[in-house]
Design an enzyme around this catalytic site. Structure first.
Site, PDB file in Angstrom:
ATOM      1  N   THR A 161      -1.063  19.924 -29.969  1.00  0.00           N
ATOM      2  CA  THR A 161      -0.709  21.406 -29.410  1.00  0.00           C
ATOM      3  C   THR A 161      -1.617  22.326 -30.151  1.00  0.00           C
ATOM      4  OG1 THR A 161       1.183  20.697 -28.779  1.00  0.00           O
ATOM      5  CG2 THR A 161       0.731  22.930 -28.993  1.00  0.00           C
ATOM      6  N   ASN A 176      -1.276  13.201 -18.615  1.00  0.00           N
ATOM      7  CA  ASN A 176      -0.257  12.342 -19.423  1.00  0.00           C
ATOM      8  C   ASN A 176       0.863  12.235 -18.358  1.00  0.00           C
ATOM      9  OD1 ASN A 176      -0.143  15.476 -19.570  1.00  0.00           O
ATOM     10  ND2 ASN A 176       2.038  15.247 -20.085  1.00  0.00           N
ATOM     11  N   GLN A 213      -4.056  11.905 -24.956  1.00  0.00           N
ATOM     12  CA  GLN A 213      -3.573  10.712 -24.171  1.00  0.00           C
ATOM     13  C   GLN A 213      -4.500   9.493 -24.092  1.00  0.00           C
ATOM     14  OE1 GLN A 213      -0.684   9.813 -23.429  1.00  0.00           O
ATOM     15  NE2 GLN A 213       0.277  11.792 -23.624  1.00  0.00           N
ATOM     16  N   HIS A 265       0.825  10.690 -33.055  1.00  0.00           N
ATOM     17  CA  HIS A 265       1.773  10.042 -32.648  1.00  0.00           C
ATOM     18  C   HIS A 265       1.661   9.273 -31.375  1.00  0.00           C
ATOM     19  CE1 HIS A 265       3.941  12.907 -30.042  1.00  0.00           C
ATOM     20  NE2 HIS A 265       2.695  13.694 -30.403  1.00  0.00           N
ATOM     21  N   THR A 321      -1.414  24.178 -47.365  1.00  0.00           N
ATOM     22  CA  THR A 321      -1.458  22.952 -47.885  1.00  0.00           C
ATOM     23  C   THR A 321      -1.575  21.641 -46.783  1.00  0.00           C
ATOM     24  OG1 THR A 321      -0.478  23.732 -49.868  1.00  0.00           O
ATOM     25  CG2 THR A 321      -0.342  21.155 -49.545  1.00  0.00           C
ATOM     26  N   CYS A 339       7.908  17.228 -23.158  1.00  0.00           N
ATOM     27  CA  CYS A 339       8.711  18.648 -23.685  1.00  0.00           C
ATOM     28  C   CYS A 339       9.375  18.857 -22.251  1.00  0.00           C
ATOM     29  CB  CYS A 339       7.872  19.479 -23.698  1.00  0.00           C
ATOM     30  SG  CYS A 339       6.088  19.325 -23.014  1.00  0.00           S
TER      31      CYS A 339
HETATM   32  C1  LIG Z   1      -2.116  15.520 -22.699  1.00  0.00           C
HETATM   33  C2  LIG Z   1      -1.202  16.160 -23.812  1.00  0.00           C
HETATM   34  N1  LIG Z   1      -1.745  17.188 -24.616  1.00  0.00           N
HETATM   35  C3  LIG Z   1      -1.176  17.703 -25.648  1.00  0.00           C
HETATM   36  C4  LIG Z   1      -0.010  17.105 -26.013  1.00  0.00           C
HETATM   37  C5  LIG Z   1       0.656  17.725 -27.258  1.00  0.00           C
HETATM   38  O1  LIG Z   1       0.621  16.787 -28.303  1.00  0.00           O
HETATM   39  P1  LIG Z   1       1.102  16.974 -29.839  1.00  0.00           P
HETATM   40  O2  LIG Z   1       2.692  16.468 -29.437  1.00  0.00           O
HETATM   41  O3  LIG Z   1       0.491  16.270 -30.606  1.00  0.00           O
HETATM   42  O4  LIG Z   1       1.337  18.635 -30.175  1.00  0.00           O
HETATM   43  C6  LIG Z   1       0.604  16.045 -25.333  1.00  0.00           C
HETATM   44  C7  LIG Z   1       1.782  15.396 -25.948  1.00  0.00           C
HETATM   45  O5  LIG Z   1       2.769  15.122 -25.088  1.00  0.00           O
HETATM   46  C8  LIG Z   1      -0.182  15.529 -24.271  1.00  0.00           C
HETATM   47  O6  LIG Z   1       0.378  14.378 -23.644  1.00  0.00           O
END
Ligand SMILES: Cc1ncc(COP(=O)(O)O)c(C=O)c1O
Length: 380
Positions: free
Chosen positions: A71, A150, A178, A200, A236, A329
């Protein structure tokens, strides 16, 4: 049986990643900005991690910036790409993750850009002809199109989109959250200006990520503060996150084709079983087309059913199966998926995204299909 089929939301950490991070929670605790030996050993480890990531992606270390995740990396590329390069028009798609869509919408609301969203068909495919028309009419645009969706797994052709962006002088950003660690990226040769990663999603730690920005398309910093990340991100460093994401990427590259073959086998078995066992099952987007979709994602549309309407994820959860209705989310939230809405998905049908990792097994697929059969046999 407990089944985890929500790997597009997040993945289990690999034990070897945890092992690599542990010393940086114990003995190697120095602040990397400190010039004494405690600081220097941590600074060296960060720079080694950056070099490792750059080598794996065929980029240079100066093009890699560690962030708190996908993000933040997306926000940085979009907000600072627009600002630095005097961009006033952006092209994207309604299927992007909210990390991209909401950021572009805010930029539009603030009057910084005009946003054009490409049309998508019922399978979620974009039209490259429309993209070219928009680029022709709007020189110096920002193009932001994800490599893989995703929710439905649709893959975009980065070579083709990047080629068009280059031809018309656009700044091309792709959300690769992804695909990072699942496909190889050769950034010296891919016509792209910025891509992102979240550790992650490939067995690394949460809250870790990075941004790649091509060196001839440098952008301003997003977070102001100290001189960390060569003045590109004050604060940091998340040392354990950086060590973890680099180790996770290294492991992903070590056996990427083995991992892909294993997960593809699981996905193919799932498609075959569902098609045989659940009459009227359909697949959203291109997710059942192995050549055109991310191998870790299968988005299933189930026939209308009074007993399961709006309850499917809950019913699966009761059977020990963790899956998702959309992006992490929005799972748990009552608003439906913006991606499925853009595809005009029939709201009478419940959809579920199953997403896989190298830790899954074919037996887990068989168990899940058995449970789906039971759930849908209620009305038979
Ligand atoms: C396509 C996509 N972009 C961005 C993100 C956000 O990544 P992060 O959870 O590392 O902020 C996700 C997470 O679900 C995602 O699937």
């Amino acid at each position: 049986m407990k089944v985890y089929f929500d790997n597009a939301a997040t993945t289990a950490m690999d034990d070897r990643v945890i092992e690599a991070m542990l010393p940086f929670m114990k003995s190697h605790f120095g602040n990397p900005s400190s010039v004494h030996s405690h600081g220097r050993e941590v600074r060296n480890a960060i720079e080694k991690s950056r070099k490792k990531v750059a080598e794996l992606l065929n980029a240079t270390p100066s093009e890699i910036f560690f962030t708190s995740g996908g993000t933040e990396a997306d926000n940085t590329a979009l907000v600072c790409g627009v600002e630095t390069h005097g961009i006033t028009h952006a092209i994207s798609s309604p299927l992007e993750h909210h990390a991209v869509l909401h950021t572009l919408e805010v930029l539009e609301k603030k009057g910084k850009i005009k946003l054009s969203l490409l049309d998508v068909n019922s399978k979620g495919e974009i039209d490259h002809g429309q993209l070219e028309k928009l680029l022709k009419a709007n020189p110096n645009s920002l193009v932001s199109l994800m490599q893989a969706n995703n929710e439905i797994g649709n893959l975009n052709d980065l070579e083709k989109i990047g080629g068009l962006a280059k031809e018309y002088g656009a700044f091309f950003h792709s959300d690769t959250v992804q695909t990072m660690g699942h496909y190889a990226h050769d950034l010296k040769n891919l016509p792209i200006d910025a891509i992102v990663a979240g550790g992650h999603k490939f067995h690394g730690p949460k809250g870790s990520g990075f941004l790649f920005v091509r060196k001839d398309k440098k952008i301003h910093p997003f977070i102001h503060g100290g001189a960390q990340e060569r003045n590109m991100r004050g604060g940091t460093e998340n040392v354990i996150g950086i060590i973890g994401i680099a180790k996770a990427l290294e492991l992903a590259y070590e056996d990427m084709s083995g991992h892909q073959a294993h997960v593809e086998k699981i996905k193919k078995h799932f498609i075959d079983k569902l098609t045989q066992e659940i009459p009227g099952v359909e697949f959203n987007g291109l997710s059942a087309d192995l050549g055109k979709s991310l191998y870790t994602v299968l988005n299933v549309s189930l026939p209308p059913s009074e007993a399961n309407r709006g309850m499917l994820l809950f019913n699966l959860d009761l059977e020990g199966i963790s899956a998702s209705g959309g992006s992490a989310c929005s799972s748990g939230a009552t608003v439906g998926s913006h991606v499925l809405r853009a595809l005009n998905h029939n709201p009478e049908r419940d959809s579920v995204r199953f997403s896989f990792s190298r830790f899954n097994t074919v037996e887990e697929v068989d168990y899940t299909v058995e449970k789906l059969k039971e759930l849908y046999a209620v009305e038979a």
